[in-house]
Structure formats: C-alpha cells, structure tokens
Write a protein that holds these residues in place. Structure first.
Motif, PDB file in Angstrom:
ATOM      1  N   LYS A   1      -0.684   0.855   4.091  1.00 38.05           N
ATOM      2  CA  LYS A   1      -0.843   2.205   3.552  1.00 38.05           C
ATOM      3  C   LYS A   1      -1.694   3.010   4.528  1.00 38.05           C
ATOM      4  O   LYS A   1      -2.795   2.572   4.898  1.00 38.05           O
ATOM      5  N   ASN A   2      -1.192   4.167   4.928  1.00 30.68           N
ATOM      6  CA  ASN A   2      -1.918   5.075   5.830  1.00 30.68           C
ATOM      7  C   ASN A   2      -2.446   4.371   7.082  1.00 30.68           C
ATOM      8  O   ASN A   2      -3.597   4.580   7.495  1.00 30.68           O
TER       9      ASN A   2
ATOM     10  N   TYR B   1      -3.063  -4.494   4.514  1.00 31.16           N
ATOM     11  CA  TYR B   1      -3.808  -5.196   3.461  1.00 31.16           C
ATOM     12  C   TYR B   1      -3.202  -6.575   3.279  1.00 31.16           C
ATOM     13  O   TYR B   1      -1.996  -6.701   3.065  1.00 31.16           O
TER      14      TYR B   1
ATOM     15  N   THR C   1      -8.520  -6.470   5.007  1.00 33.09           N
ATOM     16  CA  THR C   1      -7.855  -5.342   5.668  1.00 33.09           C
ATOM     17  C   THR C   1      -7.953  -5.455   7.185  1.00 33.09           C
ATOM     18  O   THR C   1      -8.841  -6.112   7.722  1.00 33.09           O
TER      19      THR C   1
ATOM     20  N   GLN D   1     -12.820  -8.326   1.698  1.00 30.30           N
ATOM     21  CA  GLN D   1     -13.781  -7.701   0.796  1.00 30.30           C
ATOM     22  C   GLN D   1     -14.787  -8.770   0.356  1.00 30.30           C
ATOM     23  O   GLN D   1     -14.448  -9.956   0.286  1.00 30.30           O
TER      24      GLN D   1
ATOM     25  N   THR E   1      -5.059   0.614  -7.583  1.00 29.75           N
ATOM     26  CA  THR E   1      -5.745   1.889  -7.354  1.00 29.75           C
ATOM     27  C   THR E   1      -5.342   2.460  -5.992  1.00 29.75           C
ATOM     28  O   THR E   1      -4.775   1.757  -5.148  1.00 29.75           O
ATOM     29  N   ASP E   2      -5.680   3.727  -5.757  1.00 28.79           N
ATOM     30  CA  ASP E   2      -5.272   4.389  -4.504  1.00 28.79           C
ATOM     31  C   ASP E   2      -5.752   3.646  -3.265  1.00 28.79           C
ATOM     32  O   ASP E   2      -5.070   3.645  -2.235  1.00 28.79           O
ATOM     33  N   ASP E   3      -6.934   3.012  -3.343  1.00 30.59           N
ATOM     34  CA  ASP E   3      -7.446   2.287  -2.163  1.00 30.59           C
ATOM     35  C   ASP E   3      -6.896   0.862  -2.077  1.00 30.59           C
ATOM     36  O   ASP E   3      -7.256   0.117  -1.150  1.00 30.59           O
ATOM     37  N   LEU E   4      -6.042   0.481  -3.015  1.00 30.26           N
ATOM     38  CA  LEU E   4      -5.387  -0.841  -3.054  1.00 30.26           C
ATOM     39  C   LEU E   4      -6.383  -1.998  -3.171  1.00 30.26           C
ATOM     40  O   LEU E   4      -6.033  -3.144  -2.884  1.00 30.26           O
ATOM     41  N   LEU E   5      -7.596  -1.706  -3.611  1.00 27.45           N
ATOM     42  CA  LEU E   5      -8.611  -2.769  -3.676  1.00 27.45           C
ATOM     43  C   LEU E   5      -8.869  -3.249  -5.103  1.00 27.45           C
ATOM     44  O   LEU E   5      -9.629  -4.203  -5.307  1.00 27.45           O
ATOM     45  N   SER E   6      -8.268  -2.576  -6.100  1.00 28.96           N
ATOM     46  CA  SER E   6      -8.539  -2.917  -7.502  1.00 28.96           C
ATOM     47  C   SER E   6      -7.283  -2.718  -8.337  1.00 28.96           C
ATOM     48  O   SER E   6      -6.347  -2.027  -7.917  1.00 28.96           O
TER      49      SER E   6
ATOM     50  N   ASP F   1      -5.529  -0.855 -11.340  1.00 27.15           N
ATOM     51  CA  ASP F   1      -5.689   0.459 -11.970  1.00 27.15           C
ATOM     52  C   ASP F   1      -5.431   0.386 -13.467  1.00 27.15           C
ATOM     53  O   ASP F   1      -5.438   1.403 -14.152  1.00 27.15           O
TER      54      ASP F   1
END
Ligand code: FUB
Length: 344
Positions: free
Chosen positions: A106-107, A111, A129, A140, A209-214, A216
């Motif tokens: 993503k962007n 990941y 990441t 993380q 979530t948008d940051d792909l870390l959690s 949603d």
C-alpha cells in the motif's frame, strides 16, 4: 496423501508424474502466498527446517524460524531466493513457529503478515514492513491487537479496502477461541472442537485499518454453506474449513479457498461479497504427498495460477515441503477445474 502411505511410494517415479517441480530446491519452502507487484511475481512462503521435534497433532514439528521471499519473472521462469527477510529473534513478542505468512502493498510500503507463538505459547498474528517487496522487514513491537490463530491472508478489494482472512483448527488453536477468550489445552490437543453434528468452526475475516496495522472491526465468521444453504458441519471433514484461507476475485465473485487439513484437500466456496456467506464450490487440488496442503491463487497476465506445496523433494517428510506452481482454470460457469497433482 496421508502420512502412513509414504512407505509405499516410489518417489523417483512419483516425481516424474508430478505436474510441476519445486520452484527452489536449496531450501524447503511451504504455504506459498503469491502476489504480482510491479509486474513481477513475489512469493511469500514458510521456510521449513529440519528439527528434532516429534510429529504430533499440534504441528509442533513445524518449527520454522524465519522467512525468505522468492520472486519470478513469469510462472515458468526460474525462482530467485532473496534470502532471509525476517527472523523470529527480531520479533520482540514472538517465541517460535513462524507459520504461513502473506504480504500486501500500500502506497509503496510492503507489509508482511505472519503468525507465530507469543511468549505464552498462544498463536498471534504480527505485521512487519519494508520499502521493498523482498524485505528485510521491520516488525511491529507487538502483534495485531486482538489477533489470534494462524494463516493470515490479506485481500485488497477493488474499492481499496483491505481484509484479513485467518484461522486454523487443531495446532492453529482456533477451537480454543470458541467462547471469545483463549481456553487452555484441556483434555488434549483437540479439546474444544465442535461435535460432528454441529456447524464446523469458521475461518475469520476482519477489515484492516488504513495503516494496515490493526483490525478495524471485530473478526467475523466466514460461513460456508452446502448446496441447500446449510452451514457445513464439523463432521463433513471432506469439505469443512481447517486452515489456509485465501481470497481471490473472479468476474465479480469472491472465491474463498482453504485446506480441509486432515482430509488433505484444497477446496473453494463462492460468495457475492468479501464477508460471504459462501456456497461450497468443489475441490481445487487433490491430496499431495505430505500431510498439509496450502496454497494461493494469483492472476498473471490474464491467466490464473495455483501456488501450492508438496513433500516430494523430502521424500514425504511432512514438515519439509517445496512450493510449486501450476495453471488454474475457471470454466465457463466460473467453477474451478480440479487439479490432479500427479499424472496417472
Ligand atoms: O506451515 C505450517 C502450517 O502448516 C501452516 O500454517 C498451515 O497452513 C499448514 O500448511
């Protein structure tokens, strides 16, 4: 193919009948998650290693410690091993068993999602990441909050939403989470599984979530119905979900595919949206040599491919597998043609 059959196999003859050969032979690899990034195929497999842990129903002999990323120009070209991308010793919360991973982009950030046992022996799912599809990946410090079980598969839908599918029974511990909190081993490794006449346990889905870390949202069940609209039962071991979730989209339909574990099939079910419900569609792959079957499905230049593994290179050793690829065909009705991994 069940383990007790391997004594009778002539592996030289079997490898001649195999429809495809290992993508790499210098290391053992399994559970291949394939993606096309910038026109190149990247494969995120487990890295199987020899170890002294005896075979058991919890898969303790799958004692993997790190991940390597493979890549290929096309499905028929040689695969390159890009070397170690993440090691368990670099993941603060993880203790062992780096099982089947997946990856997404993503962007411009890549990941890597991976399951591992935490310091208490409970499977959690972590994220790492990198700015390169081949890593190295920086983990993380903690696993995804509220994550559990194994085999993450991350699907990006056409609207830009990312979803994680995950879960696995037996050694994957999904049955221990039936009530929402983790139950100890109890009366044995397979305690807490449903009775044969009860609905089978389901894979899970959660939007990321948008940051792909959690997550949603609270993970939801992936319901697989039979042709009459009834959920598959736990005793329907030829069809029910065991592990190895994957999602691909074909002509607007959502194809959830998975392994039936102890009956050794790869199967699929079709739905109208990422959450389902899904209707059982059939088998993708008949049993391979080795206990496990695990796969991904990937489109490359308008054709579809099944990435899978077997234990033919190790002459049937369950936890020493090799990733392979073969073409996958959707027929004119959108059904997947069943693949025989070895010619008659
Ligand atoms: O590779 C370890 C485990 O075996 C995976 O997580 C399962 O899907 C099975 O392939």
């Amino acid at each position: 193919m069940p383990e007790d059959a391997i004594d009778h196999i002539n592996f030289e003859e079997l490898n001649q009948r195999a429809i495809s050969q290992p993508l790499v032979k210098h290391i053992y690899t399994a559970d291949p998650s394939a993606h096309v990034f910038n026109g190149r195929i990247y494969i995120y497999p487990s890295h199987d290693i020899e170890n002294d842990t005896p075979f058991d129903d919890l898969g303790s002999h799958f004692a993997m410690e790190d991940y390597h990323v493979l890549s290929m120009d096309t499905p028929s070209s040689a695969a390159i091993d890009h070397g170690p991308a993440l090691h368990v010793k670099d993941v603060p919360w993880a203790s062992k068993q780096m099982w089947a991973p997946d990856a997404t982009e993503k962007n411009g950030v890549y990941y890597l999602f991976f399951p591992a046992k935490d310091l208490e022996g409970i499977f959690r799912i972590g994220v790492a990441t990198s700015d390169s599809p081949t890593g190295p990946f920086i983990p993380q410090p903690l696993p995804i909050p509220e994550s559990f079980s194994i085999d993450p598969a991350v699907f990006k839908d056409d609207d830009g939403s990312y979803y994680m599918y995950f879960g696995g029974i037996w050694g994957g511990q999904l049955q221990r989470w039936r009530t929402g909190s983790f139950k100890a081993e109890g009366e044995g490794p397979l305690a807490h599984l449903p009775e044969t006449g009860e609905p089978a346990l389901s894979a899970k889905i959660a939007r990321l979530t948008d940051d792909l870390l959690s997550f949603d949202e609270t993970p939801k069940d992936i319901i697989i119905n039979d042709e009459h609209g009834h959920p598959l039962l736990a005793g329907d071991t030829d069809r029910r979900f065991f592990e190895a979730s994957w999602m691909h989209k074909y002509k607007g339909k959502y194809y959830f595919s998975y392994s039936t574990g102890d009956t050794h099939f790869l199967c699929y079910a079709i739905g109208d949206n990422p959450y389902g419900p899904f209707t059982y569609g059939g088998r993708i792959l008949e049993p391979v040599v080795g206990w496990t079957s695990h796969h991904s499905i990937c489109e490359f230049e308008g054709r579809w491919y099944l990435f899978y593994h077997d234990s033919s290179l190790s002459k049937g050793i369950t936890h020493l597998r090799s990733v392979k690829v073969t073409e996958l065909i959707h027929d004119e009705n959108g059904l997947i043609q069943t693949i025989q991994p070895y010619k008659p």
